[in-house]
Design an enzyme around this catalytic site. Structure first.
Site, PDB file in Angstrom:
ATOM      1  CG  ASP A 200      -2.276   0.638   1.197  1.00 37.57           C
ATOM      2  OD1 ASP A 200      -2.192   1.836   0.488  1.00 37.57           O
ATOM      3  OD2 ASP A 200      -3.191   0.150   1.213  1.00 37.57           O
ATOM      4  N   GLY A 226       4.607   1.045  -1.592  1.00 37.52           N
ATOM      5  CA  GLY A 226       4.756   1.470  -3.102  1.00 37.52           C
ATOM      6  C   GLY A 226       3.404   2.026  -3.566  1.00 37.52           C
ATOM      7  CG  ASP A 227       1.761   5.024  -6.923  1.00 31.85           C
ATOM      8  OD1 ASP A 227       1.023   4.458  -7.433  1.00 31.85           O
ATOM      9  OD2 ASP A 227       1.797   6.501  -7.097  1.00 31.85           O
ATOM     10  CG  PHE A 228      -1.777   0.030  -6.749  1.00 29.03           C
ATOM     11  CD1 PHE A 228      -2.325   1.050  -7.576  1.00 29.03           C
ATOM     12  CD2 PHE A 228      -2.030  -0.539  -5.802  1.00 29.03           C
ATOM     13  CE1 PHE A 228      -3.516   1.639  -7.216  1.00 29.03           C
ATOM     14  CE2 PHE A 228      -3.627  -0.062  -5.428  1.00 29.03           C
ATOM     15  CZ  PHE A 228      -4.018   1.156  -6.085  1.00 29.03           C
ATOM     16  CG  HIS A 246     -14.744  -0.307  -6.175  1.00 36.03           C
ATOM     17  ND1 HIS A 246     -15.825  -0.465  -5.295  1.00 36.03           N
ATOM     18  CD2 HIS A 246     -13.708   0.021  -5.176  1.00 36.03           C
ATOM     19  CE1 HIS A 246     -15.610  -0.093  -4.162  1.00 36.03           C
ATOM     20  NE2 HIS A 246     -14.223   0.083  -4.129  1.00 36.03           N
TER      21      HIS A 246
HETATM   22  C1  LIG Z   1     -10.968   0.944  -1.032  1.00 37.43           C
HETATM   23  S1  LIG Z   1      -9.634   0.635  -0.162  1.00 37.43           S
HETATM   24  C2  LIG Z   1      -9.594  -1.060   0.032  1.00 37.43           C
HETATM   25  C3  LIG Z   1      -8.808  -1.801   1.176  1.00 37.43           C
HETATM   26  C4  LIG Z   1      -8.796  -3.120   1.111  1.00 37.43           C
HETATM   27  N1  LIG Z   1      -8.240  -3.982   0.156  1.00 37.43           N
HETATM   28  C5  LIG Z   1     -10.147  -3.563   1.634  1.00 37.43           C
HETATM   29  O1  LIG Z   1     -10.666  -4.655   0.765  1.00 37.43           O
HETATM   30  O2  LIG Z   1     -10.800  -3.567   2.567  1.00 37.43           O
HETATM   31  C6  LIG Z   1      -8.034   0.933  -1.306  1.00 37.43           C
HETATM   32  C7  LIG Z   1      -6.667   0.791  -1.097  1.00 37.43           C
HETATM   33  O3  LIG Z   1      -5.909   0.924  -2.063  1.00 37.43           O
HETATM   34  C8  LIG Z   1      -4.761   1.919  -1.338  1.00 37.43           C
HETATM   35  N2  LIG Z   1      -4.215   2.689  -2.688  1.00 37.43           N
HETATM   36  C9  LIG Z   1      -4.993   3.564  -3.176  1.00 37.43           C
HETATM   37  N3  LIG Z   1      -4.083   4.052  -4.204  1.00 37.43           N
HETATM   38  C10 LIG Z   1      -2.911   3.340  -4.319  1.00 37.43           C
HETATM   39  C11 LIG Z   1      -1.451   3.412  -5.072  1.00 37.43           C
HETATM   40  N4  LIG Z   1      -1.446   4.342  -5.983  1.00 37.43           N
HETATM   41  N5  LIG Z   1      -0.858   2.294  -4.657  1.00 37.43           N
HETATM   42  C12 LIG Z   1      -1.018   1.451  -3.672  1.00 37.43           C
HETATM   43  N6  LIG Z   1      -2.087   1.518  -2.735  1.00 37.43           N
HETATM   44  C13 LIG Z   1      -2.985   2.564  -3.324  1.00 37.43           C
HETATM   45  C14 LIG Z   1      -5.332   2.521  -0.636  1.00 37.43           C
HETATM   46  O4  LIG Z   1      -4.715   3.270   0.566  1.00 37.43           O
HETATM   47  C15 LIG Z   1      -6.353   1.831   0.433  1.00 37.43           C
HETATM   48  O5  LIG Z   1      -5.893   0.888   1.447  1.00 37.43           O
END
Ligand SMILES: C[S@@+](CC[C@H](N)C(=O)[O-])C[C@H]1O[C@@H](n2cnc3c(N)ncnc32)[C@H](O)[C@@H]1O
Length: 337
Positions: A200, A226-228, A246
């Protein structure tokens, strides 16, 4: 004109926000946590929460009528469900999600009509250049509330996923966009042979590590910052994306699915779980409303059907795909490389 039709269902839906906000305020006040100690009479509850004499009896009796509390000779008590899921000290607490719904989504949804007309987010990101996460994560309190809310929302599907997937055939997993770590903790608890990584944004790390160590799993679950979009995904036998796709546009969904494919070995599995919309887009109202929630919350996100996701996975190269129900409105799509 059919004289036998009734407006009851229309009015009940139209005034649904009355009941919804009553429950959200009860969660905000901590009513269900206070009642975990046992039944309490009205004067004691009114004093404990500082309620005005005009409001207290109607508030608690409305919660009884809504099926959220019971009332007996000794006062008000939790129902079996509110005791299990709305007491903050219960391991099955899902109120974090409702705390966020109360603090953020309830006011933001007041601008739904504007979102329908403009296609623009109506939350903290409104009118700015940042995405939801950039706008939320600069504030430590909002960050904590959001990540806890994710745990509340993912607990049910995570427990189901820990049972429904053949984890014995794999040894490592990465939860992509792991938030606080709700899913990795449930999977690691149920399968002591597994080691896992939570991937994350960097700001999430300390909150993930604290949650994992509270569950005594620090030796098997580690955090990878990281940043995906900017970085490759870490490799493992199984990658999980829970309520990630989503949040993003069609092109970004494809990019993330492609990165997941690249990070898996042959035979590896990608698990996508979401409140999938039914393929005919008629019955899973929760999935469809979640998609409208993405309209409010994100710049391009939308929810999708199991059939959509299987099609996208096939396009990026997955050879086998299947859809399985998990819990409540949540289902998973499994793709095998
Ligand atoms: C809607 S939440 C879902 C969290 C978890 N997977 C769940 O089902 O409860 C989206 C997650 O994606 C992470 N996220 C958003 N942008 C991101 C990025 N560019 N790189 C890595 N993680 C990211 C957010 O920090 C958050 O924890």
């Amino acid at each position: 004109m059919d004289q036998n039709v009734s407006p009851d269902a229309i009015l009940q839906l139209g005034f649904g926000f009355w009941g919804s906000k009553t429950l959200l305020s009860a969660v905000e006040l901590g009513v269900f946590t206070a009642l975990a100690e046992g039944p309490k009479p009205l004067p004691q509850l009114a004093a404990e929460f500082g309620l005005h004499p005009r409001s207290a009896v109607d508030f608690f009796d409305a919660l009884v009528a809504l099926g959220m509390l019971e009332r007996g000779d000794e006062g008000y008590t939790n129902t079996p469900a509110t005791a299990a899921f709305l007491d903050r000290n219960s391991p099955r607490y899902v109120g974090g999600l409702l705390e966020m719904a109360n603090a953020r989504l309830y006011p933001h949804w007041g601008n739904l009509t504007e979102a329908l007309k403009t296609g623009e987010p109506q939350n903290e990101a409104k009118g700015g250049d940042e995405d939801l996460f950039g706008a939320l994560y600069g504030d430590p309190e909002r960050l904590r509330q959001f990540l806890q809310a994710m745990t509340g929302a993912s607990l049910g599907p995570a427990m189901a996923l820990a049972q429904a997937f053949p984890w014995k055939d794999y040894s490592t997993f990465v939860d992509v966009g792991c938030a606080q770590g709700g899913l990795p903790v449930q999977v690691a608890k149920a399968h002591p042979h597994l080691t896992g990584v939570g991937f994350d944004l960097p700001a999430v790390g300390p909150i993930f590590e604290q949650y994992v160590s509270r569950h005594g799993l620090g030796d098997r679950l580690t955090f990878h910052a990281g940043d995906f979009f900017a970085d490759d995904l870490p490799s493992a036998d199984v990658l999980v994306m829970g309520r990630i796709l989503h949040d993003w546009s069609f092109e970004q969904k494809f990019e993330l699915l492609g990165k997941a494919y690249d990070a898996l070995p042959d035979g590896g599995a990608l698990i996508v779980y979401e409140s999938l919309i039914d393929d005919d887009r008629r019955t899973n109202a929760f999935g469809l409303l979640m998609s409208l929630n993405m309209l409010i919350e994100t710049k391009g996100g939308f929810d999708f059907t199991g059939k959509d996701c299987c099609g996208w996975m096939t396009l990026v190269g997955f050879t086998e795909t299947r859809v399985e129900h998990l819990a409540g409105p949540n289902s998973m799509v499994v793709g095998i490389k």
